[in-house]
Design a protein around this motif. Sequence first.
Motif, short mmCIF file in Angstrom:
data_model
loop_
_atom_site.label_atom_id
_atom_site.label_comp_id
_atom_site.label_asym_id
_atom_site.label_seq_id
_atom_site.Cartn_x
_atom_site.Cartn_y
_atom_site.Cartn_z
N THR A 163 0.84 -1.13 0.25
CA THR A 163 -0.04 -0.04 -0.27
C THR A 163 0.76 1.39 0.06
OG1 THR A 163 -1.83 -1.21 1.29
CG2 THR A 163 -1.84 1.37 1.20
N LEU A 164 1.80 1.27 0.78
CA LEU A 164 2.78 2.67 0.95
C LEU A 164 3.50 2.49 -0.19
CD1 LEU A 164 3.79 2.08 4.71
CD2 LEU A 164 2.26 3.64 3.68
N ARG A 165 4.05 1.32 -0.98
CA ARG A 165 4.62 1.57 -2.06
C ARG A 165 3.84 2.21 -3.01
NH1 ARG A 165 10.19 0.75 -1.49
NH2 ARG A 165 11.14 0.06 -3.54
N ALA A 166 2.85 1.86 -3.17
CA ALA A 166 1.59 2.41 -4.14
C ALA A 166 1.40 3.89 -4.13
CB ALA A 166 0.22 1.81 -4.25
N ILE A 167 1.33 4.54 -2.87
CA ILE A 167 1.13 5.87 -2.42
C ILE A 167 2.30 6.78 -2.81
CG2 ILE A 167 0.69 7.44 -0.88
CD1 ILE A 167 -1.86 5.62 -1.38
N ARG A 168 3.38 5.91 -2.42
CA ARG A 168 4.73 6.65 -2.68
C ARG A 168 4.74 6.79 -4.09
NH1 ARG A 168 9.55 4.23 -4.32
NH2 ARG A 168 11.36 5.61 -3.72
N LEU A 169 4.62 5.78 -4.82
CA LEU A 169 4.49 6.01 -6.43
C LEU A 169 3.82 6.93 -6.94
CD1 LEU A 169 5.58 4.77 -9.20
CD2 LEU A 169 3.77 3.08 -8.94
N GLY A 170 2.62 7.23 -6.35
CA GLY A 170 1.54 8.13 -6.76
C GLY A 170 2.37 9.44 -6.74
N ASN A 171 3.00 9.62 -5.61
CA ASN A 171 3.54 11.18 -5.19
C ASN A 171 4.96 11.35 -6.28
OD1 ASN A 171 1.97 11.47 -2.74
ND2 ASN A 171 3.47 10.58 -1.57
N LEU A 172 5.74 10.28 -6.50
CA LEU A 172 6.63 10.47 -7.50
C LEU A 172 6.08 10.78 -8.67
CD1 LEU A 172 8.96 7.53 -6.36
CD2 LEU A 172 9.32 9.93 -5.95
N CYS A 173 5.09 10.17 -9.04
CA CYS A 173 4.68 10.31 -10.44
C CYS A 173 3.87 11.94 -10.72
CB CYS A 173 3.66 9.33 -11.03
SG CYS A 173 3.84 7.70 -11.40
N LEU A 174 3.25 12.08 -9.69
CA LEU A 174 2.68 13.24 -9.80
C LEU A 174 3.68 14.81 -9.82
CD1 LEU A 174 -0.66 13.38 -7.23
CD2 LEU A 174 -0.50 13.56 -9.65
#
Length: 403
Positions: free
Chosen positions: A312-323
């Motif tokens: 879950t945290l990996r997905a949220i972190r990935l979202g931050n990096l993409c934005l």
Amino acid sequence: MASDAKQLSFFGRMLGALPNWQSDNEVPGSQLYDRALLTAVLSLIAFGFVMVMSASMPEAQTLTGNPFHFMTRHVGYLLGCLAIAAIVLRIDMQTWQRISPIMLLVVFLMLLAVLLVGTTVNGATRWLSVGPIRIQVAELAKFAFSVYMAGYLVRRHQEVRENAKGFYKPIAVFAIYALLILCQPDLGTVVVLFVGTVGLLFLAGARLFDFFALIFAGLLAFVALVLLEPYRMRRVTSFMDPWQDPFGSGYQLTQSLMAYGRGDWLGQGLGNSIQKLEYLPEAHTDFIFAVIGEELGFIGIIAVLSVLLFVTLRAIRLGNLCLAMDKSFEGYLAYAIGIWICFQTVVNVGASIGMLPTKGLTLPFVSYGGSSLWVMTAAAMTLLRIDYERRMSLVQAVQRSVR
């Protein structure tokens, strides 16, 4: 991008050293995919296979005379996961964004088909049968709606932030989906879709007044849906005090709590569960976490939850990096998948330990069930594809700057 897809391999190696470059503790070209995320997902799926085999044998023996019946079917589901992974990893994110409205329409038509020609199991009509394959369309709806919401937020981001009309348009689409899914009936999936929708709108910067108004309306709707259906009301009252009717409405939860009690710190050992001997209904599906608690104890529970939290945290972190890289569609889709996995885990575990009313939601990547496992695999592979494209963008940017 199609040529880039060929480079996405589980055995990808270095593209070449690019000196004196670091961002977010990653060297571009050092690896083309998130190995930690892939390892976590594969570990959950492998662990799920072991636990499904352990939890399902007694019921399989009683129902079919073959203790390996569910295990054999699960192997077939895992082969399906390999095919899905191979396909999803080759689909670039521009394609997902382009076909998101088509996906939404196709799943809508499938939900209609479920109500007309669907297969009924245990009083619920939730499946479409295609030969030997039975598909739970509500699981597809979670993925399709996540992709649609990510695309909508990219197209209407400013409108969502400044205008109530932009905020409530996706809510109207959600309401149509929710109505069809409630007719099956499947309140659990509706709640997951609602939380995912609300979470994405909040992260996209929707106005707080609209956000809290939606939360309030959602809570009122949930209460009304519970009050209007006697079986849902029984679930709520039994979850509040399951021991009041331990052989009736509270039976499943009391048996689940007994499993956790027997597990203690270190568990009874793999395969030594008593509750799975047809005392605990749905031991290999919705209540597999109780069997994990009984056989592997508190330590096993913490280990499984830690891996799910990591995903879950990996997905949220990935979202931050993409934005941060102006990859809005990829960022919002990563957020949606992270919220989905997290909330579904909370509901499944909460129901089995008596903190939430019983809902028919699987434990992501672990529970038995082809539709859930296939859709979760597609979601996880989408995360890997998002991260791959992000890394390739960084590599190409550095190569251009070097030239």
